[in-house]
Design a protein around this motif. Structure first.
Motif, PDB file in Angstrom:
ATOM      1  N   HIS A 172       0.837  -1.192   0.000  1.00 48.78           N
ATOM      2  CA  HIS A 172       0.000   0.000   0.000  1.00 48.78           C
ATOM      3  C   HIS A 172       0.881   1.254   0.000  1.00 48.78           C
ATOM      4  O   HIS A 172       2.029   1.216   0.446  1.00 48.78           O
ATOM      5  N   ILE A 173       0.317   2.351  -0.496  1.00 48.02           N
ATOM      6  CA  ILE A 173       0.943   3.656  -0.316  1.00 48.02           C
ATOM      7  C   ILE A 173      -0.109   4.613   0.247  1.00 48.02           C
ATOM      8  O   ILE A 173      -1.319   4.364   0.117  1.00 48.02           O
ATOM      9  N   ASN A 174       0.356   5.698   0.840  1.00 42.98           N
ATOM     10  CA  ASN A 174      -0.540   6.701   1.426  1.00 42.98           C
ATOM     11  C   ASN A 174      -0.266   8.069   0.805  1.00 42.98           C
ATOM     12  O   ASN A 174       0.891   8.500   0.743  1.00 42.98           O
ATOM     13  N   VAL A 175      -1.327   8.722   0.354  1.00 41.56           N
ATOM     14  CA  VAL A 175      -1.217  10.050  -0.240  1.00 41.56           C
ATOM     15  C   VAL A 175      -2.115  11.000   0.546  1.00 41.56           C
ATOM     16  O   VAL A 175      -3.305  10.730   0.721  1.00 41.56           O
ATOM     17  N   LEU A 176      -1.560  12.105   1.011  1.00 38.03           N
ATOM     18  CA  LEU A 176      -2.316  13.103   1.757  1.00 38.03           C
ATOM     19  C   LEU A 176      -2.858  14.147   0.783  1.00 38.03           C
ATOM     20  O   LEU A 176      -2.089  14.836   0.104  1.00 38.03           O
ATOM     21  N   LEU A 177      -4.177  14.274   0.713  1.00 36.79           N
ATOM     22  CA  LEU A 177      -4.840  15.247  -0.150  1.00 36.79           C
ATOM     23  C   LEU A 177      -5.269  16.429   0.710  1.00 36.79           C
ATOM     24  O   LEU A 177      -6.063  16.272   1.648  1.00 36.79           O
ATOM     25  N   LEU A 178      -4.748  17.595   0.389  1.00 40.15           N
ATOM     26  CA  LEU A 178      -5.012  18.797   1.183  1.00 40.15           C
ATOM     27  C   LEU A 178      -5.751  19.820   0.343  1.00 40.15           C
ATOM     28  O   LEU A 178      -5.378  20.087  -0.807  1.00 40.15           O
ATOM     29  N   LEU A 189      -3.420  30.613   5.198  1.00 40.75           N
ATOM     30  CA  LEU A 189      -4.079  29.468   4.570  1.00 40.75           C
ATOM     31  C   LEU A 189      -4.417  28.422   5.620  1.00 40.75           C
ATOM     32  O   LEU A 189      -3.575  28.083   6.457  1.00 40.75           O
ATOM     33  N   ARG A 190      -5.643  27.927   5.584  1.00 39.66           N
ATOM     34  CA  ARG A 190      -6.080  26.857   6.486  1.00 39.66           C
ATOM     35  C   ARG A 190      -6.389  25.615   5.651  1.00 39.66           C
ATOM     36  O   ARG A 190      -7.092  25.700   4.648  1.00 39.66           O
ATOM     37  N   THR A 191      -5.871  24.474   6.089  1.00 38.88           N
ATOM     38  CA  THR A 191      -6.134  23.221   5.361  1.00 38.88           C
ATOM     39  C   THR A 191      -7.427  22.620   5.897  1.00 38.88           C
ATOM     40  O   THR A 191      -7.415  21.682   6.697  1.00 38.88           O
ATOM     41  N   ASP A 192      -8.548  23.142   5.428  1.00 41.42           N
ATOM     42  CA  ASP A 192      -9.847  22.676   5.912  1.00 41.42           C
ATOM     43  C   ASP A 192     -10.203  21.300   5.373  1.00 41.42           C
ATOM     44  O   ASP A 192     -11.091  20.629   5.905  1.00 41.42           O
ATOM     45  N   THR A 193      -9.566  20.881   4.281  1.00 40.28           N
ATOM     46  CA  THR A 193      -9.791  19.537   3.733  1.00 40.28           C
ATOM     47  C   THR A 193      -8.514  18.725   3.885  1.00 40.28           C
ATOM     48  O   THR A 193      -7.454  19.114   3.367  1.00 40.28           O
ATOM     49  N   MET A 194      -8.600  17.617   4.618  1.00 36.85           N
ATOM     50  CA  MET A 194      -7.452  16.723   4.826  1.00 36.85           C
ATOM     51  C   MET A 194      -7.934  15.283   4.688  1.00 36.85           C
ATOM     52  O   MET A 194      -8.713  14.808   5.523  1.00 36.85           O
ATOM     53  N   ILE A 195      -7.503  14.624   3.643  1.00 36.12           N
ATOM     54  CA  ILE A 195      -7.919  13.251   3.370  1.00 36.12           C
ATOM     55  C   ILE A 195      -6.677  12.431   3.055  1.00 36.12           C
ATOM     56  O   ILE A 195      -5.881  12.805   2.193  1.00 36.12           O
ATOM     57  N   VAL A 196      -6.515  11.309   3.749  1.00 33.27           N
ATOM     58  CA  VAL A 196      -5.431  10.379   3.446  1.00 33.27           C
ATOM     59  C   VAL A 196      -6.003   9.262   2.577  1.00 33.27           C
ATOM     60  O   VAL A 196      -6.940   8.574   2.979  1.00 33.27           O
ATOM     61  N   ALA A 197      -5.445   9.120   1.363  1.00 31.51           N
ATOM     62  CA  ALA A 197      -5.856   8.041   0.468  1.00 31.51           C
ATOM     63  C   ALA A 197      -4.888   6.886   0.627  1.00 31.51           C
ATOM     64  O   ALA A 197      -3.717   6.993   0.263  1.00 31.51           O
ATOM     65  N   ASN A 198      -5.386   5.785   1.205  1.00 28.17           N
ATOM     66  CA  ASN A 198      -4.589   4.559   1.316  1.00 28.17           C
ATOM     67  C   ASN A 198      -4.917   3.687   0.108  1.00 28.17           C
ATOM     68  O   ASN A 198      -6.069   3.296  -0.086  1.00 28.17           O
ATOM     69  N   ILE A 199      -3.919   3.403  -0.720  1.00 29.89           N
ATOM     70  CA  ILE A 199      -4.144   2.741  -2.012  1.00 29.89           C
ATOM     71  C   ILE A 199      -3.447   1.398  -2.037  1.00 29.89           C
ATOM     72  O   ILE A 199      -2.240   1.300  -1.768  1.00 29.89           O
ATOM     73  N   ASP A 200      -4.201   0.349  -2.358  1.00 25.84           N
ATOM     74  CA  ASP A 200      -3.630  -0.971  -2.571  1.00 25.84           C
ATOM     75  C   ASP A 200      -2.922  -0.973  -3.925  1.00 25.84           C
ATOM     76  O   ASP A 200      -3.538  -0.720  -4.965  1.00 25.84           O
ATOM     77  N   TYR A 282       3.297  10.849   0.025  1.00 23.16           N
ATOM     78  CA  TYR A 282       3.247  12.102  -0.740  1.00 23.16           C
ATOM     79  C   TYR A 282       2.104  12.970  -0.221  1.00 23.16           C
ATOM     80  O   TYR A 282       1.173  12.483   0.405  1.00 23.16           O
ATOM     81  N   TYR A 283       2.194  14.253  -0.556  1.00 23.97           N
ATOM     82  CA  TYR A 283       1.045  15.135  -0.358  1.00 23.97           C
ATOM     83  C   TYR A 283       0.737  15.841  -1.672  1.00 23.97           C
ATOM     84  O   TYR A 283       1.600  16.003  -2.542  1.00 23.97           O
ATOM     85  N   ALA A 284      -0.502  16.265  -1.822  1.00 23.74           N
ATOM     86  CA  ALA A 284      -0.926  17.107  -2.940  1.00 23.74           C
ATOM     87  C   ALA A 284      -1.816  18.195  -2.355  1.00 23.74           C
ATOM     88  O   ALA A 284      -2.821  17.901  -1.708  1.00 23.74           O
ATOM     89  N   LEU A 285      -1.425  19.438  -2.551  1.00 29.11           N
ATOM     90  CA  LEU A 285      -2.139  20.580  -1.977  1.00 29.11           C
ATOM     91  C   LEU A 285      -2.837  21.355  -3.087  1.00 29.11           C
ATOM     92  O   LEU A 285      -2.199  21.810  -4.040  1.00 29.11           O
ATOM     93  N   VAL A 286      -4.164  21.487  -2.967  1.00 25.52           N
ATOM     94  CA  VAL A 286      -4.966  22.234  -3.935  1.00 25.52           C
ATOM     95  C   VAL A 286      -5.475  23.498  -3.265  1.00 25.52           C
ATOM     96  O   VAL A 286      -6.066  23.435  -2.184  1.00 25.52           O
ATOM     97  N   ASP A 287      -5.232  24.632  -3.899  1.00 28.07           N
ATOM     98  CA  ASP A 287      -5.804  25.885  -3.420  1.00 28.07           C
ATOM     99  C   ASP A 287      -7.282  25.884  -3.803  1.00 28.07           C
ATOM    100  O   ASP A 287      -7.629  25.887  -4.987  1.00 28.07           O
ATOM    101  N   LEU A 288      -8.168  25.883  -2.814  1.00 20.72           N
ATOM    102  CA  LEU A 288      -9.593  25.741  -3.104  1.00 20.72           C
ATOM    103  C   LEU A 288     -10.151  26.913  -3.903  1.00 20.72           C
ATOM    104  O   LEU A 288     -11.181  26.789  -4.551  1.00 20.72           O
ATOM    105  N   ARG A 289      -9.454  28.051  -3.875  1.00 18.74           N
ATOM    106  CA  ARG A 289      -9.907  29.158  -4.716  1.00 18.74           C
ATOM    107  C   ARG A 289      -9.741  28.834  -6.195  1.00 18.74           C
ATOM    108  O   ARG A 289     -10.433  29.385  -7.043  1.00 18.74           O
TER     109      ARG A 289
END
Length: 472
Positions: A172-178, A189-200, A282-289
Motif C-alpha cells: 500500500h501507499i498513502n497520499v495526503l490530499l489537502l 491558509l487553512r487546510t480545511d480539507t485533509m484526506i489520506v488516500a490509502n491505495i492498494d 506524498y502530499y498534494a495541496l490544492v488551493d480551493l480558490r
C-alpha cells in the motif's frame, strides 16, 4: 480542335497545374516529385526515409496512446522538451525544403510571372500547413513540461531516481490530499480539507480516511521543533487545520525540513502521519480558490444530489436535487458548504466528489482540454511527488479509477474532536488499512449503517464504508 503551339497559354497552364499537383503530392509523400523529374536515387531515398520515419512515428504514437505510464515517463525526463523541439524544427525545415525543391524540379520552363506567382502561393500554403502541427507539438511539450515542473517536486539526483517501482516490497501507499482555503476574510491558509488516500498497489482499491479540520491536541513527532514548542498533552491549543499556517509563519524554526519546496505542507504530512500512526508517502495541496478552475477545465463533473444543498454566507445559493453536471463553482460549493449542515456532512460530500472526478476523468478529456487543465493545474496544485515516481503513480491512478473506494471518517461519535483518543484513532486507521484490498462483498457493505439523508458518506460505524453505497 487544334492547340496553340508550344509556349502558348493552354500548354503552359497545364504545365503549371501539373507542377502544382506533383508539388502537393510531394507534401504528402516526399520524394514523388524527384522521381517524376528523373532524380531516382534522391527520390527513392527521400520516400524510403519518409515511410520509415512515418512507420516509427505511428508505432511510437500507438505506444504512447495505449500506455499512460510511458507518457508520464517521457514527460518526466528533463531533456525531452529540448529533444522534441529540436526534432520538430529539424523535421519541419527538411520537409519544407523538399516541398520547395519539388516545385523547382517540376515547374514549367521558362517560368513566367504567372507560374512564379502560383509557385510562391502554393509553396507558402503547403509549408505553413506543414509547420502548424509541428509548432503545436512543440508548444504542447513546453506546456506539459512547465506544468510538471510547477506541480512536482524538484528532480532528484540520478543516484536517487526510482528504478522499476518506487515502492518495492510494499502493498500500500498513502497520499495526503489537502485543500487549502485562503479566503479573503481570513489571514493565511487553512487546510480545511485533509484526506489520506490509502491505495492498494496491486488492485487500486482505496480507502479515503477523512481527517476533521477541528481535531485538537494534535501530537507532534518526537524530537521536532513543534514537539518542543508545544509539548504534550496540551501543547498545541489550536485546531489541526492551523498547523500549516503556524509552520508557514516560521518555517526556519518549526518546519521538519525547512529546505522542502513547501516546508509547511511537508511538515503537515509528517504530523498527520504521526497522529494516525502511518507513514505518508506524498502530499498534494490544492488551493480551493482555484479548485473550480480545475473542474471547469475537465468540462465539469456529473453529481447526483439527493437533498437540497444550501450555500453562501446567508444560504442564498441552492443546489437543487437531481443528477446534474456541475460547474467548477457549483462543485466547490457542493464540497465546501456547511449551511444547514456541518463539517462531517461536507467531509462525506468531499469523498463522493473525489470518486466522481476519478470515474469521469479520462485521457480523451485531458487531451481535449489540455491547455485549460495545464493552466489551472499550474495555478492551484503543488505536491512533493518526485518526477521519477510519476509513471508508477499514473499507472496506479488508472487502476484506482476502476477499483473500489471506501471511506473512513474520523468524526463523532467514534472520535471526540475536542479530546481525541489518539490510540483509538490509530487503531481505527490500522484496521481500515488492513482491510483495504480484501474482498468486500455485498454482504459486508449491507451490514454497515445507513447514511443520514443530509450527507452522502455520513458514517456512524467504525469500519470503512463503500463509496458506491454512500454516494448516489
Amino acid at each position: 480542335m487544334a492547340y496553340p503551339a508550344e509556349g502558348g497559354r493552354r500548354p503552359r497552364f497545364w504545365a503549371t497545374a501539373r507542377a502544382a499537383l506533383w508539388t502537393s503530392a510531394s507534401a504528402l509523400l516526399p520524394g514523388l516529385a524527384h522521381l517524376r523529374a528523373g532524380k531516382r536515387a534522391a527520390g527513392a531515398g527521400i520516400l524510403g526515409g519518409f515511410l520509415l520515419l512515418a512507420t516509427a512515428a505511428g508505432a511510437s504514437f500507438y505506444q504512447l496512446r495505449s500506455d499512460l505510464s510511458w507518457q508520464a515517463w517521457l514527460a518526466a525526463q528533463p531533456y525531452w522538451v529540448e529533444a522534441v523541439a529540436i526534432g520538430a524544427v529539424a523535421l519541419a525545415t527538411l520537409w519544407s525544403s523538399i516541398i520547395i525543391r519539388s516545385w523547382q524540379l517540376t515547374r514549367p520552363r521558362p517560368e513566367r510571372w504567372g507560374s512564379r506567382a502560383v509557385g510562391a502561393v502554393l509553396v507558402t500554403v503547403l509549408c505553413t500547413a506543414l509547420i502548424v502541427p509541428f509548432a503545436f507539438v512543440v508548444r504542447t511539450a513546453v506546456t506539459l513540461h512547465s506544468t510538471l515542473t510547477s506541480v512536482l517536486a524538484p528532480a532528484e539526483p540520478a543516484s536517487q531516481a526510482a528504478a522499476d517501482t518506487p515502492w518495492p516490497h510494499r502493498s500500500h501507499i498513502n497520499v495526503l490530499l489537502l485543500g487549502g482555503d485562503a479566503g479573503d476574510n481570513r489571514y493565511g491558509l487553512r487546510t480545511d480539507t485533509m484526506i489520506v488516500a490509502n491505495i492498494d498497489i496491486d488492485s487500486g482499491d482505496t480507502v479515503l480516511i477523512s481527517v476533521p479540520r477541528n481535531l485538537e491536541n494534535v501530537p507532534f513527532p518526537e524530537g521536532t521543533a513543534l514537539a518542543e514548542r508545544y509539548p504534550e498533552p496540551y501543547g498545541f491549543d489550536d485546531l489541526l487545520n492551523e498547523v500549516y499556517q503556524t509552520v508557514a509563519e516560521e518555517p526556519e524554526e518549526l518546519a521538519i525540513n525547512p529546505d522542502a519546496p513547501d516546508p509547511a505542507a511537508d511538515t503537515l504530512k509528517h504530523v498527520i502521519g504521526h497522529a494516525l500512526g502511518i507513514s505518508i508517502d506524498y502530499y498534494a495541496l490544492v488551493d480551493l480558490r482555484g479548485f473550480a478552475d480545475l473542474i471547469d477545465a475537465i468540462g465539469g463533473v456529473v453529481v447526483p444530489v439527493e437533498e437540497p444543498i444550501r450555500y453562501g454566507r446567508r444560504g442564498e445559493g441552492l443546489l437543487e436535487p437531481g443528477e446534474r453536471r456541475m460547474s467548477g463553482k457549483e462543485a466547490l460549493w457542493y464540497s465546501r458548504s456547511r449551511t444547514d449542515s456541518d463539517d462531517y456532512a461536507r467531509m462525506g460530500r468531499q469523498g463522493c466528489l473525489l470518486k466522481y472526478v476519478a470515474e469521469q476523468t479520462n485521457p480523451v478529456t485531458v487531451l481535449r482540454r489540455f491547455d485549460e487543465l495545464a493552466d489551472a493545474t499550474q495555478r492551484t496544485l503543488t505536491s512533493d511527488i518526485p518526477p521519477s515516481h510519476l509513471p508508477a503513480l499514473v499507472d496506479l491512478a488508472r487502476r484506482v479509477s476502476q477499483a473500489r473506494m471506501h471511506t473512513l471518517q474520523l468524526s463523532p461519535p467514534q472520535v471526540t474532536t475536542a479530546h481525541p483518543d489518539w490510540t483509538e484513532i490509530r487503531t481505527l486507521v490500522d484496521r481500515a488499512i488492513r482491510s483495504n484490498g480484501e474482498d468486500h462483498g455485498p454482504a459486508d457493505t449491507a451490514k454497515q449503517p445507513s447514511p443520514s439523508p443530509d450527507s452522502p458518506g455520513r458514517q456512524i460505524g467504525k469500519k470503512p464504508v463503500s463509496l458506491d453505497r454512500l454516494c448516489p
